[in-house]
Enzyme design. Sequence first.
Site, short mmCIF file in Angstrom:
data_model
loop_
_atom_site.label_atom_id
_atom_site.label_comp_id
_atom_site.label_asym_id
_atom_site.label_seq_id
_atom_site.Cartn_x
_atom_site.Cartn_y
_atom_site.Cartn_z
N SER A 279 0.85 -1.19 0.00
CA SER A 279 0.00 0.00 0.00
C SER A 279 0.88 1.23 0.00
O SER A 279 1.96 1.23 0.59
CB SER A 279 -0.91 -0.01 1.23
OG SER A 279 -1.50 1.25 1.45
N LYS A 285 0.14 -3.63 4.90
CA LYS A 285 -0.78 -4.29 3.98
C LYS A 285 -0.06 -5.31 3.09
O LYS A 285 1.04 -5.07 2.60
CB LYS A 285 -1.48 -3.25 3.07
CG LYS A 285 -2.40 -2.30 3.79
CD LYS A 285 -3.66 -2.99 4.27
CE LYS A 285 -4.56 -3.40 3.13
NZ LYS A 285 -5.11 -2.27 2.38
N ASN A 287 -1.73 -7.12 0.11
CA ASN A 287 -2.94 -7.30 -0.69
C ASN A 287 -2.80 -8.44 -1.71
O ASN A 287 -1.76 -8.55 -2.36
CB ASN A 287 -3.28 -6.02 -1.43
CG ASN A 287 -3.48 -4.84 -0.49
OD1 ASN A 287 -4.13 -4.98 0.54
ND2 ASN A 287 -2.91 -3.70 -0.83
N ARG A 318 -27.34 -5.55 -44.20
CA ARG A 318 -26.19 -4.97 -43.47
C ARG A 318 -26.73 -3.97 -42.48
O ARG A 318 -27.55 -3.13 -42.81
CB ARG A 318 -25.17 -4.31 -44.40
CG ARG A 318 -23.97 -3.71 -43.63
CD ARG A 318 -22.71 -3.59 -44.48
NE ARG A 318 -22.38 -4.88 -45.06
CZ ARG A 318 -22.48 -5.16 -46.35
NH1 ARG A 318 -22.88 -4.23 -47.21
NH2 ARG A 318 -22.17 -6.35 -46.81
#
Length: 449
Positions: A279, A285, A287, A318
């Site tokens: 972080s 942290k 993660n 088309r």
Amino acid sequence: MSPSSPDAGYRGPLFDPVFGADELGVALSDRAWIGALLDVEVALTRAAAALGRVENTHADAVATAATSLAEELDPADLGRRSAAGGNGVIPLVSLLRERADAPARAVHVGATSQDVLDTALMLLARRAGGIALANLRSAADGAARLAATHRETPMVARTLGQQALPTTFGALAAGWLLSLDDAATELDRILSALPAQYGGAAGTLAAVHPDGFAFADTVADLLGLARPVAPWHTARTPITTLASTLGVAAGAVAKPATDVVLMASTEFGEVSEDAPGGSSAMPHKRNPVAAITARAAARRVPGLVSTILSSTDHEFQRAAGAWHAEWETLADILRLTGGAAHQLSTSLNGLHVHADALDRNLALTGGAILAEKVTAALAEHTDDARSIVTDAAVAGRSLDEDPAITAHLDPQDVRELLDPTRYLGHATDIVDRVLARHDSTNRTTGDAR
């Protein structure tokens, strides 16, 4: 360098590496689009030569011009030239005719812009889809390794966000594997069936009659695509089926990614990735970034699939708008699904399973998750078994120490009833069955490759 070779100087957009799409970004880049369009034009001329409609020397000249054009053409310049006609084929054909040492009639033989764009999109889908498929299979292999390694590792199953009954981590991973293998098998099938497009101005092959079907088949063969049954200018099942299949694959990726994100949370602590992210503000942290970004990429896919499915109402011969809405949308679906699979592969192939945390969380209720076994045993002695066990569980009392229970059952017998390893059902058998199918699928696909 062939027209379809990626630009050696390509640098992916800012977010492609974050979402696992580095390789796919190249395979679906503007220059890859130009290369695929030119590959189709070369195939058209070579098909015409094979059917005696132009000289072989003309086909060689067009191929040479296409190669040089692929190397030199600025995608931004082609984009500006495309605005007036609404697609890039119109100015590209003009540039190719100017450059090729061949008559103008040797370029874009009997084709319309949609023939070239649709076929180029199928080429890109085949190439990018192959990358996505390899990523899916790698993620499946990671799930298989986890299932085999932790076949008997007990953990708590969770239903509706609450602890339910014991299972094994291997059974959880086998569930991931089951969906990933299903998705990979179906994507492989769909990619092998992607057809070339060739119908001419109004889908009747009039410009090359009576050689229309032979011409279309030759173009498909030259490009390595499936032979079309008929022109599919407004029959968009090749597009919708591919998009839907990729949507299913994205869902198969999102499920394990979500489980990993939750199980890696501080409170659970049951798994961690090999290279967790940090972080910018919080040094503590760790993660699970690969699973997070896999989940993020996969979550964008269903909306894009919806765009494809809502654009199937191609009017008459088309479509005005519905056709145009497919090009970038399908490319985004390919990039996001393949990138999500790449990130999930990174997560699962480097995932650490913390058995101590699994044990801790399994014991969190003091055995209450196996209260149904105690209730069944107690019911042989009293009609109040359910209310007795419910009262003890709600009060947080250990079932092997609750006097209302131990008045009828020996505490040691209760502890054996509460042993999670004695109530795993067919968890290990499920692992074995799913792994057996995975091994069989790998052998089959290996032989096919």
